[in-house]
Structure formats: structure tokens, C-alpha cells
Write a protein that holds these residues in place. Structure first.
Motif, mmCIF file in Angstrom:
data_model
loop_
_atom_site.group_PDB
_atom_site.id
_atom_site.type_symbol
_atom_site.label_atom_id
_atom_site.label_comp_id
_atom_site.label_asym_id
_atom_site.label_seq_id
_atom_site.Cartn_x
_atom_site.Cartn_y
_atom_site.Cartn_z
ATOM 1 N N GLN A 1 0.691 -1.761 0.242
ATOM 2 C CA GLN A 1 0.191 -0.283 0.131
ATOM 3 C C GLN A 1 0.940 1.225 0.084
ATOM 4 O O GLN A 1 0.178 2.111 -0.413
ATOM 5 C CB GLN A 1 -0.932 0.194 0.962
ATOM 6 C CG GLN A 1 -2.017 1.056 0.972
ATOM 7 C CD GLN A 1 -2.624 1.261 0.167
ATOM 8 O OE1 GLN A 1 -3.628 -0.031 -0.719
ATOM 9 N NE2 GLN A 1 -2.946 2.127 -0.857
ATOM 10 N N THR A 2 2.239 1.394 1.038
ATOM 11 C CA THR A 2 2.914 2.683 0.627
ATOM 12 C C THR A 2 3.425 2.194 -0.511
ATOM 13 O O THR A 2 3.457 4.306 -1.690
ATOM 14 C CB THR A 2 4.276 2.377 1.611
ATOM 15 O OG1 THR A 2 3.854 2.032 2.253
ATOM 16 C CG2 THR A 2 5.408 3.219 1.892
ATOM 17 N N ASN B 1 0.247 4.233 -2.713
ATOM 18 C CA ASN B 1 0.237 5.314 -2.393
ATOM 19 C C ASN B 1 1.769 6.478 -2.832
ATOM 20 O O ASN B 1 0.933 7.653 -3.247
ATOM 21 C CB ASN B 1 0.084 6.032 -1.066
ATOM 22 C CG ASN B 1 -0.935 4.405 0.173
ATOM 23 O OD1 ASN B 1 -1.645 4.945 -0.898
ATOM 24 N ND2 ASN B 1 -0.545 5.304 1.303
#
Length: 141
Positions: free
Chosen positions: A93-94, A97
Motif C-alpha cells: 500500500q505504501t 500511495n
């Protein structure tokens, strides 16, 4: 994907793709059709087993509002590959993002992703670095 001709002919099997496209595991069997002149895995087959995954995973996770293409690739051969080898792809997810934030301005983003191809002893046979080109689509009136 397992019946896609480039994979089928090379002995490449997609073992798993997560429903959220953040994980994939791919295996390359060692056989007569994918070995080189010295009897180890043909480099093209090692590369082919990794080719579409990061582009597919990123594009599925950031949505249709972006252009995602392979821009460059590099393969490092670290150990002769014999027997079945595996590549495990993970997208966090990092990372997602970071891509979305970097692409917000509409400028291109070049993002590197690395995957190791490992043998049954978990030794790294080859390391592939894929550079993706990512850009937010321009809305036209």
C-alpha cells in the motif's frame, strides 16, 4: 495466464495471483525447451516469467485514471539456474500511495520494482529490475 502462449511454451506457470493484485507467484520449470547451450535456464525464459506482473499489479491497484507502461528492464544473472525456479511479486500500500502522490501533478513517474528469481534452495538465480512509466491521464473537455 497459464495458457498464454509465451508462458505455455516456455514452461512458465502462474502459481498464484491475489484477488487484490498485490501478490503473485510464478514458477519456471527446467526443461529441454527453455535451457541454453550450457544446460541452464535460458535468460529469455527467466525474464519472460517476470515480464507482465508489476505493470499489471500497479495498473490494477491505481485504477483506470493512469497510464502504466514498462519503460525499462534489467536482468542480472547471479547463479546458473537449474531445476524449477520461482519469482514472488509483492506490491505494498505504501508503494501504491507513493505512486499516486507522485503522479498527482500530471508529470510522468518512473518507479523501479525488483524481483528475485530463486531456486529450490532459495538462492537467487537472477534479479530483475523493472522500471514502470506511470502518468495520470489528462482529462480532455
Amino acid at each position: 495466464m497459464n495458457i498464454w502462449p509465451p508462458f505455455l511454451g516456455a514452461g512458465i506457470t502462474v502459481e498464484n495471483i491475489a484477488n487484490d493484485f498485490r501478490y503473485a507467484k510464478v514458477r519456471l520449470k527446467h526443461g529441454l525447451l527453455n535451457r541454453n547451450i550450457v544446460g541452464v535456464h535460458f535468460g529469455g525464459s527467466l525474464f519472460a516469467m517476470t515480464d507482465p506482473f508489476f505493470m499489471m499489479m500497479v495498473s490494477q491497484n491505481i485504477g483506470k485514471g493512469y497510464i502504466v507502461w514498462d519503460q525499462a528492464a534489467k536482468i542480472e544473472f547471479l547463479k546458473p539456474g537449474k531445476g524449477a525456479v520461482d519469482a514472488t511479486f509483492e506490491l505494498t500500500q505504501t508503494q501504491i500511495n507513493e505512486i499516486i502522490v507522485a503522479a498527482e501533478s500530471g508529470n510522468k513517474v518512473l518507479k523501479d520494482f525488483v524481483v528475485d528469481i530463486k531456486d529450490r534452495d532459495e538462492d537467487v538465480v537472477a534479479r530483475i529490475t523493472k522500471t514502470l512509466y506511470i502518468r495520470k491521464k489528462i482529462k480532455r473537455d
